[in-house]
Write a protein that holds these residues in place. Structure first.
Motif, PDB file in Angstrom:
ATOM      1  N   GLU A 140       0.835  -1.200   0.000  1.00 59.41           N
ATOM      2  CA  GLU A 140       0.000   0.000   0.000  1.00 59.41           C
ATOM      3  C   GLU A 140       0.874   1.256   0.000  1.00 59.41           C
ATOM      4  OE1 GLU A 140      -4.133   0.977   2.246  1.00 59.41           O
ATOM      5  OE2 GLU A 140      -2.382   0.731   3.551  1.00 59.41           O
ATOM      6  N   ILE A 141       1.930   1.271   0.809  1.00 53.25           N
ATOM      7  CA  ILE A 141       2.838   2.414   0.860  1.00 53.25           C
ATOM      8  C   ILE A 141       3.533   2.623  -0.480  1.00 53.25           C
ATOM      9  CG2 ILE A 141       5.004   3.224   1.896  1.00 53.25           C
ATOM     10  CD1 ILE A 141       4.065   1.996   4.541  1.00 53.25           C
ATOM     11  N   ASN A 142       3.936   1.537  -1.137  1.00 54.09           N
ATOM     12  CA  ASN A 142       4.598   1.658  -2.448  1.00 54.09           C
ATOM     13  C   ASN A 142       3.667   2.273  -3.488  1.00 54.09           C
ATOM     14  OD1 ASN A 142       7.048   0.580  -1.619  1.00 54.09           O
ATOM     15  ND2 ASN A 142       6.420  -1.529  -2.063  1.00 54.09           N
ATOM     16  N   LEU A 143       2.385   1.891  -3.456  1.00 58.76           N
ATOM     17  CA  LEU A 143       1.427   2.476  -4.401  1.00 58.76           C
ATOM     18  C   LEU A 143       1.237   3.960  -4.120  1.00 58.76           C
ATOM     19  CD1 LEU A 143      -0.714   2.280  -6.634  1.00 58.76           C
ATOM     20  CD2 LEU A 143      -2.355   1.569  -4.877  1.00 58.76           C
ATOM     21  N   TYR A 144       1.086   4.318  -2.859  1.00 60.23           N
ATOM     22  CA  TYR A 144       0.906   5.724  -2.508  1.00 60.23           C
ATOM     23  C   TYR A 144       2.136   6.553  -2.880  1.00 60.23           C
ATOM     24  CZ  TYR A 144      -3.118   4.156   0.261  1.00 60.23           C
ATOM     25  OH  TYR A 144      -4.309   3.611   0.673  1.00 60.23           O
ATOM     26  N   THR A 145       3.307   5.968  -2.731  1.00 62.20           N
ATOM     27  CA  THR A 145       4.542   6.688  -3.091  1.00 62.20           C
ATOM     28  C   THR A 145       4.601   6.929  -4.591  1.00 62.20           C
ATOM     29  OG1 THR A 145       5.674   5.602  -1.241  1.00 62.20           O
ATOM     30  CG2 THR A 145       7.049   6.644  -2.922  1.00 62.20           C
ATOM     31  N   HIS A 146       4.213   5.935  -5.355  1.00 60.33           N
ATOM     32  CA  HIS A 146       4.163   6.075  -6.815  1.00 60.33           C
ATOM     33  C   HIS A 146       3.214   7.200  -7.209  1.00 60.33           C
ATOM     34  CE1 HIS A 146       2.967   5.067 -10.955  1.00 60.33           C
ATOM     35  NE2 HIS A 146       4.169   4.519 -11.068  1.00 60.33           N
ATOM     36  N   GLN A 147       2.066   7.257  -6.566  1.00 60.81           N
ATOM     37  CA  GLN A 147       1.085   8.298  -6.883  1.00 60.81           C
ATOM     38  C   GLN A 147       1.517   9.670  -6.361  1.00 60.81           C
ATOM     39  OE1 GLN A 147      -2.351   6.474  -5.091  1.00 60.81           O
ATOM     40  NE2 GLN A 147      -2.963   5.438  -6.991  1.00 60.81           N
ATOM     41  N   THR A 148       2.332   9.690  -5.309  1.00 58.77           N
ATOM     42  CA  THR A 148       2.813  10.964  -4.763  1.00 58.77           C
ATOM     43  C   THR A 148       3.656  11.719  -5.783  1.00 58.77           C
ATOM     44  OG1 THR A 148       2.775  10.200  -2.464  1.00 58.77           O
ATOM     45  CG2 THR A 148       4.280  12.005  -2.996  1.00 58.77           C
ATOM     46  N   PHE A 149       4.542  11.027  -6.475  1.00 52.62           N
ATOM     47  CA  PHE A 149       5.397  11.706  -7.457  1.00 52.62           C
ATOM     48  C   PHE A 149       4.579  12.227  -8.644  1.00 52.62           C
ATOM     49  CE2 PHE A 149       8.728   9.159  -5.300  1.00 52.62           C
ATOM     50  CZ  PHE A 149       9.584  10.191  -4.979  1.00 52.62           C
ATOM     51  N   GLN A 150       3.528  11.518  -8.995  1.00 52.59           N
ATOM     52  CA  GLN A 150       2.645  12.039 -10.044  1.00 52.59           C
ATOM     53  C   GLN A 150       1.949  13.318  -9.577  1.00 52.59           C
ATOM     54  OE1 GLN A 150       1.501   7.679 -12.041  1.00 52.59           O
ATOM     55  NE2 GLN A 150      -0.088   8.984 -11.233  1.00 52.59           N
ATOM     56  N   SER A 151       1.538  13.334  -8.315  1.00 53.50           N
ATOM     57  CA  SER A 151       0.893  14.527  -7.771  1.00 53.50           C
ATOM     58  C   SER A 151       1.874  15.690  -7.692  1.00 53.50           C
ATOM     59  CB  SER A 151       0.327  14.226  -6.382  1.00 53.50           C
ATOM     60  OG  SER A 151      -0.688  13.240  -6.458  1.00 53.50           O
ATOM     61  N   LEU A 152       3.132  15.421  -7.340  1.00 54.52           N
ATOM     62  CA  LEU A 152       4.139  16.484  -7.283  1.00 54.52           C
ATOM     63  C   LEU A 152       4.364  17.100  -8.656  1.00 54.52           C
ATOM     64  CD1 LEU A 152       6.802  14.921  -4.870  1.00 54.52           C
ATOM     65  CD2 LEU A 152       5.178  16.742  -4.364  1.00 54.52           C
ATOM     66  N   ASP A 153       4.314  16.287  -9.694  1.00 50.93           N
ATOM     67  CA  ASP A 153       4.445  16.790 -11.070  1.00 50.93           C
ATOM     68  C   ASP A 153       3.296  17.735 -11.399  1.00 50.93           C
ATOM     69  OD1 ASP A 153       4.597  17.200 -13.822  1.00 50.93           O
ATOM     70  OD2 ASP A 153       5.299  15.190 -14.230  1.00 50.93           O
ATOM     71  N   LEU A 154       2.071  17.323 -11.091  1.00 50.68           N
ATOM     72  CA  LEU A 154       0.900  18.154 -11.383  1.00 50.68           C
ATOM     73  C   LEU A 154       0.882  19.414 -10.525  1.00 50.68           C
ATOM     74  CD1 LEU A 154      -1.830  15.368 -11.678  1.00 50.68           C
ATOM     75  CD2 LEU A 154      -0.720  16.600 -13.536  1.00 50.68           C
ATOM     76  N   LEU A 155       1.267  19.277  -9.256  1.00 46.29           N
ATOM     77  CA  LEU A 155       1.268  20.439  -8.360  1.00 46.29           C
ATOM     78  C   LEU A 155       2.267  21.497  -8.817  1.00 46.29           C
ATOM     79  CD1 LEU A 155       0.991  18.863  -4.790  1.00 46.29           C
ATOM     80  CD2 LEU A 155      -0.637  20.384  -5.885  1.00 46.29           C
ATOM     81  N   ALA A 156       3.428  21.065  -9.278  1.00 52.49           N
ATOM     82  CA  ALA A 156       4.424  22.031  -9.758  1.00 52.49           C
ATOM     83  C   ALA A 156       3.877  22.833 -10.934  1.00 52.49           C
ATOM     84  CB  ALA A 156       5.708  21.295 -10.155  1.00 52.49           C
ATOM     85  N   GLN A 157       3.167  22.173 -11.836  1.00 55.79           N
ATOM     86  CA  GLN A 157       2.595  22.869 -12.986  1.00 55.79           C
ATOM     87  C   GLN A 157       1.493  23.843 -12.561  1.00 55.79           C
ATOM     88  OE1 GLN A 157       1.578  20.219 -16.316  1.00 55.79           O
ATOM     89  NE2 GLN A 157       2.898  18.663 -15.438  1.00 55.79           N
ATOM     90  N   GLU A 158       0.586  23.381 -11.682  1.00 57.11           N
ATOM     91  CA  GLU A 158      -0.533  24.235 -11.274  1.00 57.11           C
ATOM     92  C   GLU A 158      -0.062  25.426 -10.451  1.00 57.11           C
ATOM     93  OE1 GLU A 158      -4.982  23.876  -9.218  1.00 57.11           O
ATOM     94  OE2 GLU A 158      -3.721  22.095  -9.478  1.00 57.11           O
TER      95      GLU A 158
END
Length: 356
Positions: free
Chosen positions: A189-207
Motif C-alpha cells: 500500500e505504501i509503495n502504491l501511494y509513493t508512486h502516486q505521490t510523485f505524479q501529484s508532485l508533477d501536477l502540483l508544480a505545474q498548477e
C-alpha cells in the motif's frame, strides 16, 4: 518501537476516514457543496489521527523499519491521505491549499526516506525533487515521445502495484495469522501511494507555476460607484459623458494619454502647437461624418476644366446666320447633295453578293 496494541480510538477513526475517502473517489457530485463538505469532514478525521499518532510518539527518525510494529505501518500514510484530499478540496485561496498539500507530500516522502522505504527508482525521483522542487517533473525533457514513454511505463508500474495490493486485500482474512503477510500488505500500500505521490508532485508544480503567474499579472482597477448600462461610472462626473466618441482632450493628443513633457522638460511624445481655443470652438457643432465640400455641378465643371471628361457622339448642330448668304448657299448645296446620294443609294443596297 515495541509491538503494542493500538488504542481503539485511533484505529476506528483511521478506518472510518479511509472508508469515507474511498467513497469520495467514486462520487459523481464532485462539484456540489455536499461533496466539498464531506471532503473537509474526511480531512478533519485524518487530522485527528495525526494528533493521536503524535501523542503516542509513534515514529522517530532514529528508528529503523524493523523497529516499527506491523500495526503502526498504516499510519505512515496519514500525510499522504490529507495531501490528496486537499487537492480535491475547494477553497478561496487555491494556491495556499496546494502549498499545504505540497508540504504534506514532502513530509511523507522524507519519513519514508528516513526508514529507507523508497526503492531505487523512487529514491532518484526524490533526490531530483529535493534539488529543485518548483520545477520538478517526472521527465527531464520536453520531448513528446520521451514523455509518452514515461507515462506508459509509470501506468504499467501503477497497474502492477494495484494488482498486488488487490491480491493482499482480497486474501486479508487468510493472512491474519501471519504477521509477515500483513506487513507485506501494508508495504505494498505504501509503495502504491509513493508512486502516486510523485505524479501529484508533477501536477502540483505545474498548477502552482500557473497560479503564481496569474497572481503576478497586473489587475485592472475596478470602478467604484454605480455603473450605467455601458459600464461607465456615473459618480465620476469629470469623465462621464453621453458621447460615444473619445473626449476632445484625447483627440487633441492623437489618442495618447499622459504628460507631453517629462520632469526634465524633454518631450515624451510627439505634439503640435495649435490654437486650442479655436479648435475647441470649431468642434462644438461638428457633424459625426465628413460633409461634401462642393456640389455635383461644381464637381463636373471642375472636371471639364481639367480635361478629365471625354467628348464624343454626334456633333452639335451649327446655327447658320441668315444674313450670311454665302454660308446659307453652301449649306443648301450640302443638303441637296446628301439627298441625291441617299436616293441613289437606298439603305441595304451596298452588299448584294451574299444574297440568295
Amino acid at each position: 518501537m515495541d509491538q503494542r496494541e493500538q488504542p481503539q480510538t485511533l484505529k476506528s477513526v483511521f478506518t472510518d476516514a479511509k472508508r469515507e475517502k474511498i467513497a469520495l473517489e467514486t462520487r459523481p457530485d464532485s462539484n456540489s457543496d455536499a461533496y466539498r463538505s464531506d471532503v473537509n469532514a474526511t480531512i478533519a478525521k485524518f487530522e485527528e489521527c495525526q494528533r493521536l499518532a503524535a501523542a503516542l510518539s509513534m515514529f522517530s527518525s532514529n528508528e529503523l523499519l524493523e523497529d516499527i510494529s506491523t500495526n503502526d505501518l498504516p499510519y505512515l500514510t496519514l500525510d499522504y491521505h490529507i495531501a490528496e484530499l486537499l487537492q480535491r478540496s475547494y477553497t478561496t485561496d487555491r494556491e495556499a491549499t496546494l502549498q499545504r498539500a505540497l508540504g504534506l507530500y514532502e513530509k511523507y516522502l522524507a519519513r519514508l526516506d528516513d526508514y529507507e522505504l523508497l526503492n531505487k527508482s523512487n529514491k532518484k525521483l526524490y533526490e531530483r525533487y529535493v534539488s529543485n522542487p518548483s520545477s520538478f517533473s517526472l521527465t527531464q525533457t520536453n520531448d513528446a515521445a520521451t514523455r509518452r514513454d514515461v507515462k506508459i511505463t509509470r501506468f504499467r508500474e501503477e497497474k502492477e502495484l494495484k494488482a498486488k495490493l488487490e491480491y493482499y486485500t482480497e486474501n486479508q482474512q487468510k493472512l491474519q495469522s501471519d504477521d509477515d503477510d500483513i506487513r507485506d500488505l501494508y508495504l505494498a500500500e505504501i509503495n502504491l501511494y509513493t508512486h502516486q505521490t510523485f505524479q501529484s508532485l508533477d501536477l502540483l508544480a505545474q498548477e502552482l507555476t500557473m497560479l503564481s503567474t496569474i497572481r503576478k499579472m497586473p489587475s485592472r482597477p475596478e470602478p467604484s460607484g454605480e455603473l450605467d448600462n455601458r459600464g461607465r461610472n456615473k459618480d465620476n462626473k469629470e469623465n462621464y459623458s453621453e458621447r460615444l466618441d473619445p473626449p476632445m482632450s484625447q483627440l487633441l493628443k492623437g489618442g495618447k494619454f499622459g504628460p507631453i513633457l517629462s520632469k526634465d522638460g524633454k518631450p515624451v511624445q510627439p505634439f503640435t502647437i495649435i490654437d486650442r481655443r479655436t479648435q475647441l470652438r470649431d468642434g462644438v457643432f461638428r457633424s459625426g461624418h465628413n460633409l461634401p465640400t462642393m456640389t455635383i455641378e461644381e464637381y463636373l465643371e471642375e472636371e471639364h476644366r481639367r480635361g478629365n471628361v471625354l467628348k464624343g457622339g454626334e456633333p452639335e448642330p451649327v446655327e447658320v446666320d441668315e444674313d450670311d448668304l454665302e454660308k446659307a448657299d453652301e449649306e443648301t448645296m450640302k443638303a441637296r447633295a446628301w439627298d441625291e446620294f441617299t436616293e441613289a443609294n437606298p439603305k441595304g443596297s451596298g452588299n448584294t453578293l451574299n444574297r440568295g
